[in-house]
Design a protein around this motif. Structure first.
Motif, PDB file in Angstrom:
ATOM      1  N   PRO A   1      29.905  10.689 -14.586  1.00  0.00           N
ATOM      2  CA  PRO A   1      28.507  10.259 -14.624  1.00  0.00           C
ATOM      3  C   PRO A   1      28.385   8.869 -15.248  1.00  0.00           C
ATOM      4  O   PRO A   1      29.305   8.412 -15.915  1.00  0.00           O
ATOM      5  N   VAL A   2      27.234   8.230 -15.027  1.00  0.00           N
ATOM      6  CA  VAL A   2      26.951   6.958 -15.696  1.00  0.00           C
ATOM      7  C   VAL A   2      26.488   7.275 -17.117  1.00  0.00           C
ATOM      8  O   VAL A   2      25.474   7.935 -17.311  1.00  0.00           O
ATOM      9  N   SER A   3      27.257   6.815 -18.113  1.00  0.00           N
ATOM     10  CA  SER A   3      26.959   7.156 -19.510  1.00  0.00           C
ATOM     11  C   SER A   3      25.842   6.311 -20.090  1.00  0.00           C
ATOM     12  O   SER A   3      25.078   6.774 -20.927  1.00  0.00           O
ATOM     13  N   ALA A   4      25.780   5.055 -19.686  1.00  0.00           N
ATOM     14  CA  ALA A   4      24.772   4.164 -20.263  1.00  0.00           C
ATOM     15  C   ALA A   4      24.626   2.921 -19.400  1.00  0.00           C
ATOM     16  O   ALA A   4      25.491   2.604 -18.580  1.00  0.00           O
ATOM     17  N   ILE A   5      23.499   2.242 -19.598  1.00  0.00           N
ATOM     18  CA  ILE A   5      23.200   1.009 -18.873  1.00  0.00           C
ATOM     19  C   ILE A   5      23.091  -0.132 -19.888  1.00  0.00           C
ATOM     20  O   ILE A   5      22.424   0.009 -20.914  1.00  0.00           O
ATOM     21  N   GLY A   6      23.746  -1.237 -19.589  1.00  0.00           N
ATOM     22  CA  GLY A   6      23.575  -2.454 -20.397  1.00  0.00           C
ATOM     23  C   GLY A   6      22.738  -3.441 -19.593  1.00  0.00           C
ATOM     24  O   GLY A   6      22.977  -3.649 -18.414  1.00  0.00           O
ATOM     25  N   LEU A   7      21.738  -4.028 -20.255  1.00  0.00           N
ATOM     26  CA  LEU A   7      20.774  -4.872 -19.545  1.00  0.00           C
ATOM     27  C   LEU A   7      20.703  -6.250 -20.200  1.00  0.00           C
ATOM     28  O   LEU A   7      20.329  -6.369 -21.370  1.00  0.00           O
ATOM     29  N   GLY A   8      21.077  -7.265 -19.443  1.00  0.00           N
ATOM     30  CA  GLY A   8      21.023  -8.638 -19.955  1.00  0.00           C
ATOM     31  C   GLY A   8      19.817  -9.378 -19.409  1.00  0.00           C
ATOM     32  O   GLY A   8      19.559  -9.357 -18.213  1.00  0.00           O
ATOM     33  N   VAL A   9      19.062 -10.020 -20.299  1.00  0.00           N
ATOM     34  CA  VAL A   9      17.875 -10.779 -19.898  1.00  0.00           C
ATOM     35  C   VAL A   9      17.915 -12.146 -20.580  1.00  0.00           C
ATOM     36  O   VAL A   9      18.199 -12.232 -21.777  1.00  0.00           O
TER      37      VAL A   9
END
Lengths: 322, 322
Positions: free
Chosen positions: A61-69
Motif C-alpha cells: 500500500p501507499v504509506s504516505a504522501i510527500g507534497l512539495g509546494v
C-alpha cells in the motif's frame, strides 16, 4: 511505497516511489491554479488515485504522501502561508484536505527543501555533510543540508531562500518586492524580463526574441535556443544569470564556512551557458576559499530530485528510515 | 579557573575567569605585531604569568587557556593560517608555542567565533538557539550559533565571515581583495577610509576630520565624535554602515531562515548612530520576515564577550562543561 508530489505554478507532478529510489509510475498535468484551491486539490487527489494500481500490483500500500509546494509554507499545519506563483492557494490547508480525501497521511514542505532531501538521498553514499542547493525554475529556490540533514532554521516557514538574497542593490526589481535579488537575475522569469527590459528601452526592435515576446510566446527555453544560435542579448542574460549565482553562492560559502553547492530545477538545463560565468564570478566573490576548494555541481537528476525528495519526506515522516 | 585571551591587531587582552562568568583579574597591553611572532608570544606568556597570582589566591589552578585571534585559523593545529591584521603571525603555531611555554593547554579559535561562545554563555538562560553575531572592529567578524552551538561549517578555518560577503558589487574595495564587502562599509577602517575617499575626491578640504586625517590621527572614535557634533560627512558614513549591515543581516536571515542578530565589538559603541539606518535597511532587504519578527540586539557586554568566550572555549575543551 510512497507518493511524491511536486506542485508548481505551471505543472503538478506525482510519482510512486519505492524505498530503493525507483519511480514505478508517474503523472504530470497542468496546475491551472486560477481554477481555485479546491479544483487543484481535486486534481491532486485524482493523480494519487491513478498511481494506486501500480502500488497494488506490487502488493504494497501507499504509506504516505510527500507534497512539495513553492513558497512560504507551514509544514506542521500543512498550510500554504504565501506562494507568489500559486496565489489562490495562500492560507489554504492543502495537506489536510488532501489527507482527508485520500485517507493517506500527507506531509508538506517547500519544494526546494525537497530537492535537498532528494539530492541527499541520491548522494547518500558520498557523505557530503554540508551543502547549499539552488533550484532554478520560474523563480529561484534554495535549501541547506547541514550535518547531513535538511536545515529548517527557526521554523518560520522558510529557509535557505537564496533567491531572495540581494546580489546587487541597484539591480532589477523582484516579484518579492525587493530590488536586485538573485531571483531577479537567475530565474526563467528573469530571462524573459531581461528581454522585455531591452524591448522597453528600445534596444531590441526585431528578430526572433522580439517576435516571441510580442506574441506572448517568449519562454526561458526560447531565450536558451536564441543564445545557442548566437544572440548577444540572450547570451548576455545567461552570463548575468551565472554572475549573480556566483556572487550569491560565494557569499553563502563565506557566511556558512562551506564549499559545496548543487544546482537543480528546470532552468539548470541551461548549465552549459551559465556555468563558466558562474565559476568566474565565484572566484571573484569569495575571498575565503581557493578556487580549487569550491565545488559547484549539477543535480544528479535535475527534474526528478524534488519529486524523489517528496517521497523521501513521506518515508522519513512515517519513520521507515529516519 | 580559565584564562581567556583576545589577540587583536592593536591590543592583546587577557582575563582570569571562573565558571560563573566572573572576571577575577585582567590585563591589556599593545600587541606590537611588527616585533614578530616570538615577541608577541612572549608578551602573551607574560600576561598569563601575571594572572596566575589571582588564581593561586583562590586556591584553584588555571586549567586551560582559550585564545582568540582575528583571521582564518586552524583550531586543530593551533596555527594562524591568515590574519590580515596580524600578518607576521601567518602560519605561526601560536597555540602550540604558548602551551609549551605556559605548560597549560591552549585552545585557539577565531575571535568572532569566541564572541559567539561568550554571548551564548551570557544569554544561556534565554534559550535563543539560532542567531548571527556580527563584531564591528578594525574589520567586521561574524559567528553563527546554530542549535545552541557554535557553527564551524566544513572546518575550513573560517565560518560566518559575514564581513566578506558582498553587499554592493559597485562598492568600495576591501582589504580581502574583493569589492563591496560588508567590511568595506561597516568597520572602523571603512569609517576612516570613507573620510580619506572624500578628501581624495576633493570633497573635503578643511575642518576637524580633514586635520585629523592630514596628521595621521583619524580614528573611528573621532569620526563618531564629529558625527555627534553634526558633521554631515561623518553622519553619512554611519548611515552607510547601518545600510550595509541591514542588507547583509537581511540576506543572512533569508538564507538561514533565522531572525536574530547580535552586534558586538568596539565599533558597536556607535550603536546610536547606525541602528536606525540598520533597521530601515533590514526592512528594505528582507522580504521573508515581517519587521516585527526581526531582532537585532547590542551585545550584553560588547567589549568583554569575546574574552569571556575565550575562557568559555577553554572550559568546554577541558570538558568541565560541554
Amino acid at each position: 511505497m510512497f507518493i511524491g508530489i511536486d506542485l508548481g505554478g505551471t505543472h503538478m507532478r506525482a510519482a510512486l516511489v519505492d524505498r530503493r529510489q525507483t519511480i514505478l509510475d508517474r503523472r504530470k498535468v497542468a496546475t491551472h491554479v486560477e481554477t481555485g484551491p479546491e479544483a487543484v486539490r481535486s486534481r491532486l487527489v485524482e493523480l494519487c488515485r491513478e498511481l494506486a494500481p501500480a502500488a497494488r500490483k506490487k502488493g504494497e500500500p501507499v504509506s504516505a504522501i510527500g507534497l512539495g509546494v513553492a513558497g512560504k509554507i507551514d509544514p506542521r499545519e500543512g498550510r500554504v502561508i504565501f506562494s507568489p506563483n500559486l496565489l489562490p492557494l495562500n492560507d489554504y490547508p492543502l495537506a489536510c484536505e488532501l489527507q482527508e480525501q485520500t485517507r493517506i497521511p500527507v506531509y508538506m514542505e517547500n519544494d526546494a527543501n525537497l530537492f535537498g532531501l532528494g539530492e541527499q538521498w541520491l548522494r547518500a553514499d558520498r557523505g557530503i555533510e554540508n551543502w547549499l542547493g539552488v533550484t532554478l525554475g520560474t523563480g529561484v529556490g534554495g535549501c541547506l543540508i547541514l550535518g547531513g540533514r535538511l536545515w529548517s532554521g527557526d521554523h518560520l516557514g522558510f529557509s535557505a531562500e537564496i533567491g531572495h538574497t540581494v546580489v546587487d542593490p541597484a539591480g532589477p526589481e523582484c516579484v518579492c518586492g525587493l530590488k536586485g535579488c538573485l531571483e531577479a537575475h537567475s530565474s526563467a522569469r528573469a530571462l524573459v524580463h531581461g528581454v522585455a527590459a531591452h524591448i522597453a528601452r528600445g534596444e531590441l526592435t526585431g528578430g526572433r526574441l522580439f517576435e516571441l515576446f510580442s506574441t506572448g510566446a517568449l519562454t526561458a527555453e526560447a531565450v536558451y535556443d536564441c543564445a545557442k544560435q548566437g544572440s548577444t542579448l540572450a547570451l548576455g542574460l545567461f552570463q548575468r544569470m551565472g554572475w549573480a549565482l556566483g556572487l550569491a553562492i560565494g557569499s553563502a560559502f563565506t557566511l556558512l564556512g562551506i564549499r559545496c553547492a548543487i544546482i537543480g530545477g528546470g532552468v539548470s538545463a541551461g548549465w552549459d551557458l551559465f556555468i563558466d560565468p558562474l565559476c568566474e564570478s565565484l572566484r571573484e566573490h569569495c575571498s575565503m576559499l581557493n578556487p580549487g576548494e569550491m565545488v559547484v555541481q549539477l543535480s544528479e537528476r535535475p527534474n526528478e530530485a524534488a519529486l524523489l525528495g517528496a517521497a523521501r519526506l513521506a518515508q522519513i515522516k512515517t519513520g521507515v528510515d529516519a
